[in-house]
Design a protein around this motif. Structure first.
Motif, PDB file in Angstrom:
ATOM      1  N   THR A  94       0.838  -1.191   0.000  1.00  0.00           N
ATOM      2  CA  THR A  94       0.000   0.000   0.000  1.00  0.00           C
ATOM      3  C   THR A  94       0.880   1.250   0.000  1.00  0.00           C
ATOM      4  OG1 THR A  94      -0.071  -0.089   2.411  1.00  0.00           O
ATOM      5  CG2 THR A  94      -1.872  -1.188   1.230  1.00  0.00           C
ATOM      6  N   PRO A  95       0.304   2.457  -0.101  1.00  0.00           N
ATOM      7  CA  PRO A  95       1.123   3.674  -0.064  1.00  0.00           C
ATOM      8  C   PRO A  95       1.996   3.755   1.190  1.00  0.00           C
ATOM      9  CG  PRO A  95      -1.069   4.192  -0.863  1.00  0.00           C
ATOM     10  CD  PRO A  95      -1.101   2.755  -0.413  1.00  0.00           C
ATOM     11  N   ILE A  96       3.152   4.398   1.038  1.00  0.00           N
ATOM     12  CA  ILE A  96       4.170   4.423   2.093  1.00  0.00           C
ATOM     13  C   ILE A  96       3.605   4.865   3.438  1.00  0.00           C
ATOM     14  CG2 ILE A  96       6.389   5.428   2.790  1.00  0.00           C
ATOM     15  CD1 ILE A  96       6.874   5.955  -0.263  1.00  0.00           C
ATOM     16  N   GLN A  97       2.797   5.923   3.430  1.00  0.00           N
ATOM     17  CA  GLN A  97       2.340   6.504   4.691  1.00  0.00           C
ATOM     18  C   GLN A  97       1.368   5.599   5.449  1.00  0.00           C
ATOM     19  OE1 GLN A  97       1.585   7.591   1.688  1.00  0.00           O
ATOM     20  NE2 GLN A  97      -0.553   8.223   1.527  1.00  0.00           N
ATOM     21  N   THR A  98       0.883   4.538   4.794  1.00  0.00           N
ATOM     22  CA  THR A  98      -0.029   3.604   5.465  1.00  0.00           C
ATOM     23  C   THR A  98       0.697   2.395   6.052  1.00  0.00           C
ATOM     24  OG1 THR A  98      -0.476   2.290   3.467  1.00  0.00           O
ATOM     25  CG2 THR A  98      -1.840   4.247   3.828  1.00  0.00           C
ATOM     26  N   HIS A  99       1.988   2.251   5.756  1.00  0.00           N
ATOM     27  CA  HIS A  99       2.706   1.048   6.188  1.00  0.00           C
ATOM     28  C   HIS A  99       2.720   0.883   7.703  1.00  0.00           C
ATOM     29  CE1 HIS A  99       5.232   0.295   2.290  1.00  0.00           C
ATOM     30  NE2 HIS A  99       3.948   0.403   2.060  1.00  0.00           N
ATOM     31  N   ALA A 100       2.950   1.975   8.433  1.00  0.00           N
ATOM     32  CA  ALA A 100       3.049   1.862   9.890  1.00  0.00           C
ATOM     33  C   ALA A 100       1.730   1.403  10.520  1.00  0.00           C
ATOM     34  CB  ALA A 100       3.532   3.174  10.496  1.00  0.00           C
ATOM     35  N   PRO A 101       0.615   2.090  10.278  1.00  0.00           N
ATOM     36  CA  PRO A 101      -0.629   1.631  10.918  1.00  0.00           C
ATOM     37  C   PRO A 101      -1.080   0.258  10.447  1.00  0.00           C
ATOM     38  CG  PRO A 101      -1.074   3.440   9.389  1.00  0.00           C
ATOM     39  CD  PRO A 101       0.400   3.368   9.560  1.00  0.00           C
ATOM     40  N   LEU A 102      -0.930  -0.045   9.167  1.00  0.00           N
ATOM     41  CA  LEU A 102      -1.347  -1.356   8.669  1.00  0.00           C
ATOM     42  C   LEU A 102      -0.421  -2.451   9.194  1.00  0.00           C
ATOM     43  CD1 LEU A 102      -2.338  -0.545   4.966  1.00  0.00           C
ATOM     44  CD2 LEU A 102      -3.839  -0.866   6.948  1.00  0.00           C
ATOM     45  N   GLY A 103       0.879  -2.166   9.252  1.00  0.00           N
ATOM     46  CA  GLY A 103       1.820  -3.141   9.791  1.00  0.00           C
ATOM     47  C   GLY A 103       1.528  -3.459  11.244  1.00  0.00           C
TER      48      GLY A 103
END
Length: 412
Positions: A94-103
């Protein structure tokens, strides 16, 4: 550049050893962009009986026929997790800025995580994700596909043998073309941040991130402790927030210089490469092709290597304890590079007199005049654009970020 699973599957990755075990239940978050490559790879693995793609999530519905009829489709990961029990692996593309919350959401389940590169958009988020992985006991594979190349082991042996003499430095060169349409493809393209949320979509952190990550891995720089310093010299030819033409210079804890000279404003795209500069020769690794060329006084040799698929490697890690190729903690060195870029001043615009535009409309792309020679000189001299005195480069000392303090979390 991320290498497509189909290319990897044709280049000698390990087979499906031990897949008599039940197929792993996999969910894919993000089915567009690079998610389409994961869909193709999962189709291959499902046909081999290794995985079952049980669910996908994306706010934009998947293209007709791109997802198996047996896979449930959800608008987001929250809905997917609520409706899909007993997952073994969650892939996030997914887009870079979503990696932290989705991870973090994925690590709150019992599934292992495959997270596309770059891992997250800040060092703080990286440490949070590492700590969450350690606390959960889950494994996290980061999608630096080039690290699966068998050429890396060959390079390690080459250096150890002394065939190119003493290793004096490593460089990465990337010359790609990206047009106006590339920066219009999504809201986050070319952004440093959106609504106060870090994105850091620069040449070294996203499109040519593999050049940086591969150079670091060859240098033995995996964790934050393996890096002494990072210097940045960032520019942009396009009307964007982030950098599209930059030099990143890293010094490892052992003192080895790594210089990455990268642009998305070349006259034509060429395959990027990492060069090992030895006292008695050079080794040039074209990582998208798994092709290694070694040049010494004895002559030149060239070899193309196979590659291990990172999804299969994660499955083998789960099944039989095989070592992960790209575990999250081994992205620590790369994250220091990303953090140095994130915290650096905004990239300097390159004056119009030093540019030319080729093509029309959204197909037009900027070319920095003479950039090919500038990249060559920067990597040869381990120098920034500023230091080699390019007319469009600023004379200020490049921004610098020292390595992070000890105490970063670890993941299995």
């Amino acid at each position: 550049m991320a290498t497509s699973p189909s290319a990897a599957s044709q280049s000698g990755h390990h087979g499906h050893a031990g897949h008599s075990a039940p197929a792993a239940r996999v969910a894919l978050v993000g089915v567009h962009g690079f998610g389409t490559h994961h869909l193709g790879n999962l189709e291959r693995l499902q046909a081999a009986g290794v995985v079952e793609l049980v669910a996908v999530a994306d706010p934009q519905p998947p293209a007709p026929g791109s997802v198996p009829d047996t896979a449930a489709v959800f608008p987001g990961l929250t809905e997917l997790l609520a409706g899909t029990p007993d997952l073994d692996v969650i892939i996030v593309a997914t887009p870079i800025q979503t990696h932290a919350p989705l991870g973090l959401a994925a690590l709150a389940t019992t599934a292992d995580l495959y997270l596309e590169k770059p891992p997250v958009a800040s060092l703080a988020d990286f440490n949070t994700l590492c700590n969450a992985a350690q606390a959960s006991g889950r494994s996290v594979q980061i999608g630096f596909q080039s690290l699966g190349s068998h050429a890396l082991a060959a390079l390690e042996e080459l250096v150890a043998s002394g065939a190119i003499g003493t290793l004096e430095g490593i460089s990465a060169t990337g010359r790609w073309v990206r047009d106006r349409a590339y920066y219009k493809r999504s809201r986050w393209a070319g952004k440093r941040s959106i609504d106060g949320i870090d994105v850091v979509d620069g040449v070294a952190t996203n499109p040519l991130a593999h050049a940086v990550a591969t150079a670091l891995r060859i240098a033995g720089a995996r964790t934050t402790a393996d890096v002494a310093s990072v210097e940045t010299d960032l520019y942009r030819a396009n009307d964007i927030e982030s950098d599209d033409t930059s030099v990143i210079r890293v010094r490892t804890a052992t003192g080895l210089p790594i210089t990455c000279a990268l642009t998305l404003c070349a006259s034509e795209s060429v395959e990027p490469y990492v060069t090992l500069h030895g006292s008695a020769g050079t080794a040039v690794f074209h990582y998208t092709e798994d092709r290694l060329t070694v040049t010494t006084a004895a002559g030149e040799t060239e070899q193309v290597f196979g590659r291990d698929d990172l999804t299969e490697n994660l499955l083998a890690h789960r099944r039989e304890g095989r070592e992960l190729i790209s575990p999250i903690t081994d992205s620590g060195a790369f994250m220091l590079v990303l953090e140095a870029i994130r915290t650096a001043p905004a990239p300097t615009p390159i004056g119009r007199q030093y540019l030319r535009w080729e093509g029309d409309g959204d197909a037009a792309h900027a070319v920095v005049i003479g950039i090919e020679g500038a990249l060559e000189r920067a990597t040869r001299e381990h120098a920034t654009f500023s230091e080699i005195g390019l007319p469009w480069a600023v004379s200020a000392v490049p921004a610098s970020a020292l390595r992070a303090p000890a105490g970063q979390g670890t993941a299995s």
